[in-house]
Design a protein around this motif. Structure first.
Motif, short mmCIF file in Angstrom:
data_model
loop_
_atom_site.label_atom_id
_atom_site.label_comp_id
_atom_site.label_asym_id
_atom_site.label_seq_id
_atom_site.Cartn_x
_atom_site.Cartn_y
_atom_site.Cartn_z
N LEU A 101 0.82 -1.22 0.00
CA LEU A 101 0.00 0.00 0.00
C LEU A 101 0.85 1.27 0.00
CD1 LEU A 101 -2.74 -1.09 2.59
CD2 LEU A 101 -2.91 -1.05 0.09
N ASN A 102 2.17 1.10 -0.13
CA ASN A 102 3.10 2.23 -0.14
C ASN A 102 2.97 3.06 1.14
OD1 ASN A 102 5.16 3.77 -1.27
ND2 ASN A 102 3.73 5.20 -2.23
N ARG A 103 2.93 2.36 2.27
CA ARG A 103 2.76 3.00 3.57
C ARG A 103 3.81 2.54 4.56
NH1 ARG A 103 -2.23 5.45 4.68
NH2 ARG A 103 -3.48 5.64 2.78
N THR A 104 3.94 3.31 5.63
CA THR A 104 4.79 2.96 6.77
C THR A 104 3.92 2.25 7.80
OG1 THR A 104 6.33 4.79 6.44
CG2 THR A 104 6.17 3.89 8.66
N LEU A 105 4.39 1.13 8.32
CA LEU A 105 3.63 0.41 9.33
C LEU A 105 3.83 1.06 10.69
CD1 LEU A 105 1.94 -2.11 10.16
CD2 LEU A 105 4.11 -3.27 10.59
N LEU A 106 2.72 1.48 11.32
CA LEU A 106 2.81 2.00 12.68
C LEU A 106 3.20 0.87 13.62
CD1 LEU A 106 -0.29 4.37 12.78
CD2 LEU A 106 2.12 5.04 12.96
N MET A 107 4.19 1.10 14.47
CA MET A 107 4.73 0.05 15.32
C MET A 107 3.62 -0.61 16.13
SD MET A 107 7.83 0.30 18.09
CE MET A 107 6.96 1.53 19.09
N PHE A 143 12.91 -1.04 1.79
CA PHE A 143 12.04 -2.20 1.59
C PHE A 143 10.74 -2.02 2.37
CE2 PHE A 143 10.70 -6.65 2.35
CZ PHE A 143 10.60 -7.05 1.02
N VAL A 144 10.83 -2.00 3.69
CA VAL A 144 9.69 -1.66 4.55
C VAL A 144 10.20 -0.79 5.69
CG1 VAL A 144 8.36 -3.74 4.02
CG2 VAL A 144 9.96 -3.77 5.94
N GLN A 145 9.28 -0.02 6.29
CA GLN A 145 9.67 0.86 7.39
C GLN A 145 8.62 0.85 8.49
OE1 GLN A 145 12.85 3.44 7.42
NE2 GLN A 145 13.03 1.28 6.85
N LEU A 146 9.10 1.04 9.73
CA LEU A 146 8.23 1.18 10.89
C LEU A 146 8.13 2.64 11.28
CD1 LEU A 146 9.15 -1.66 13.45
CD2 LEU A 146 6.99 -1.33 12.23
N GLY A 147 6.98 3.06 11.74
CA GLY A 147 6.78 4.42 12.20
C GLY A 147 6.22 4.44 13.61
N ARG A 148 6.31 5.60 14.26
CA ARG A 148 5.77 5.78 15.59
C ARG A 148 4.50 6.62 15.51
NH1 ARG A 148 9.88 4.43 19.22
NH2 ARG A 148 12.01 4.47 18.35
N TYR A 149 3.63 6.46 16.50
CA TYR A 149 2.38 7.21 16.48
C TYR A 149 2.63 8.71 16.61
CZ TYR A 149 -0.57 3.08 16.51
OH TYR A 149 -1.21 1.91 16.13
N GLY A 150 3.77 9.10 17.17
CA GLY A 150 4.10 10.52 17.27
C GLY A 150 4.33 11.17 15.92
N GLU A 151 4.51 10.37 14.88
CA GLU A 151 4.74 10.91 13.54
C GLU A 151 3.44 11.24 12.81
OE1 GLU A 151 7.47 8.59 11.15
OE2 GLU A 151 8.43 7.78 12.95
N VAL A 152 2.32 10.79 13.36
CA VAL A 152 1.03 11.04 12.72
C VAL A 152 0.65 12.50 12.92
CG1 VAL A 152 -1.43 10.45 12.74
CG2 VAL A 152 0.29 8.66 13.08
#
Length: 446
Positions: A101-107, A143-152
């Motif tokens: 989905l071309n998105r960052t997965l929220l941890m 390839f894939v990336q993780l994100g934090r909720y603070g980035e929203v």
């Protein structure tokens, strides 16, 4: 006349350099700059000041993307449940869904306990308590990336995606659903939140090599690695003592801790497993899933290359709390020295941690073993073999099932012609993780 016309000039000339005048002019410049240059921060349901504050508090990576005009978008998944390796597969599947989905997965949260049916008993544990967040993003960059909720930037800009289930929900329907959420206008939401069942049970659309890439980026936190170090060191110390006893005194000085090899056997004989595997054998009309303690001991004892290494420690990776038979260390062939956690003297290392961490320590101990023997219908065993296969490939080994393999693995639930367990390696060209997710007797080595 001249006097009246010169009044304004005298006024500005007198006060132009005053501090108050400079402040007024500075405020006017700021207001004009905000009006013309920051219009986009007032269009998401909040004031411009609020969005400007959120922007400043985002991570540098997110700021860079937004400055470049790229909107950072995220995928949110439910809490991940079940055993350690089911959780790893669920996490990888969530990562690959985010990638599609071309998105960052929220941890996501993992689960410290194994009570997957009683949701209220689940104990969430942060991903960062088990795996290294920054190292994951570093290893999987691009390839894939993780994100934090603070980035929203906008917690209300969410679209929910309900995962389908049941016999009518086919792989094709699931894939079509994902493709739909990757197109306008659904792809414009900052967060797509997947609701429904555990990610481990989502439809699978990705080849083994993609899962393997995610698994390679999962590095245990230092605390867990150190605990595994203690267990492995203890195993090697015992093995070294036994080898010294078997060698002549002249050779004692030449032996080191690295020369204390050991075998790890993932013994699936717990009561919950025996109930599950017998039902599975009936459903699949096979006798190659369940293995008794006696069959495991017999087949391990018949491994040809093992006979040249005795005496050797055999570490028994078993869920002690679920055992009905406490005699797992009895009946082994001479030269095979069986040790479980209690006999090894490391039970306290495990008991101070929740189930998930205990499993992670055991996984690492089995992964580092000179030889591994497991059950091909076990997710725990299957992912260890996948890891060991990857190690061999990284070393340039092309023959993964030969007698001289550096990291040999075997499946004791499937016998070979010599009466031992069948050699086992992961087929890295498989187009899905179906075999590893749900078990198989197709173990690549012929």
């Amino acid at each position: 006349m001249d006097s009246r016309n010169s009044t304004p000039s005298r006024f500005f000339g007198r006060y132009w350099d005053s501090l108050a005048c400079k402040c007024v002019i500075f405020v006017m410049i700021v207001l004009v700059f905000r009006a013309f240059c920051l219009p986009s921060y007032s269009g998401y349901g909040g004031t411009g000041q609020t969005k400007l504050f959120t922007f400043i508090n985002q991570s540098p990576a997110s700021i860079t993307k937004q400055v470049q005009g790229e909107k950072v978008k995220f995928l949110e998944v439910p809490q991940i449940v079940w055993g350690l390796n089911n959780q790893k597969i669920a996490f990888a599947r969530a990562c690959l869904t985010a990638r599609m989905l071309n998105r960052t997965l929220l941890m996501p949260n993992l689960s410290a306990s194994l009570f997957y049916k009683e949701v209220e008993l689940l104990k969430p544990i942060s991903f960062e308590k088990v795996f290294q967040f920054d190292r994951f993003n570093s290893h999987c960059k691009g390839f894939v990336q993780l994100g934090r909720y603070g980035e929203v930037s906008n917690g209300t800009d969410i679209m929910e995606l309900q995962k389908g289930s049941g016999r009518r929900w086919t792989i094709e329907k699931d894939l079509d659903q994902l493709r739909m959420f990757n197109k306008h206008p659904l792809d414009q939401y900052e967060i797509i939140r997947i609701v429904g069942k555990n990610p481990f049970l989502w439809r699978d659309h990705w080849p083994v090599k993609d899962y393997a890439k995610v698994f390679q980026c999962l590095l245990l936190v230092e605390e867990i690695s150190r605990e595994a170090d203690k267990v492995v060191t203890r195993i090697k110390e015992i093995g070294l003592e036994e080898r010294r006893k078997a060698h002549s005194p002249q050779n004692d000085l030449n032996l080191s801790l690295e020369q204390g090899p050991y075998v790890a056997v993932h013994m699936r004989i717990e009561k919950d497993w025996m109930i599950h595997c017998k039902k599975l054998e009936q459903r699949l009309s096979t006798k190659q899933i369940c293995s008794s303690k006696e069959q495991i001991m017999q087949r391990v004892g018949n491994i040809l290359r093992l006979k040249a290494k005795i005496p050797i420690v055999v570490y028994l990776a078993v869920a002690d709390d679920l055992l009905e038979d406490n005699s797992v260390v009895s009946g082994w062939n001479e030269g095979l020295l069986p040790y479980e956690k209690k006999r090894l003297g490391v039970l306290d290392i495990y008991k101070k941690h929740p189930y998930l961490i205990q499993s992670a320590i055991d996984y690492e101990v089995c992964l580092r073993a000179d030889m591994f023997v497991g059950n091909s219908f076990s997710t725990f065993s299957s992912l260890i073999v996948l890891d060991r296969t990857q190690k061999m490939i990284a070393m340039g080994i092309t023959e993964l099932c030969g007698m001289d393999v550096r990291w040999p693995s075997y499946a004791y639930n499937i016998g070979d012609e010599s009466g031992g367990p069948h050699p086992w390696a992961t087929n890295m060209s498989d187009l899905s993780l179906q075999a590893i997710s749900y078990g198989t007797n197709n173990i690549s080595c012929s």
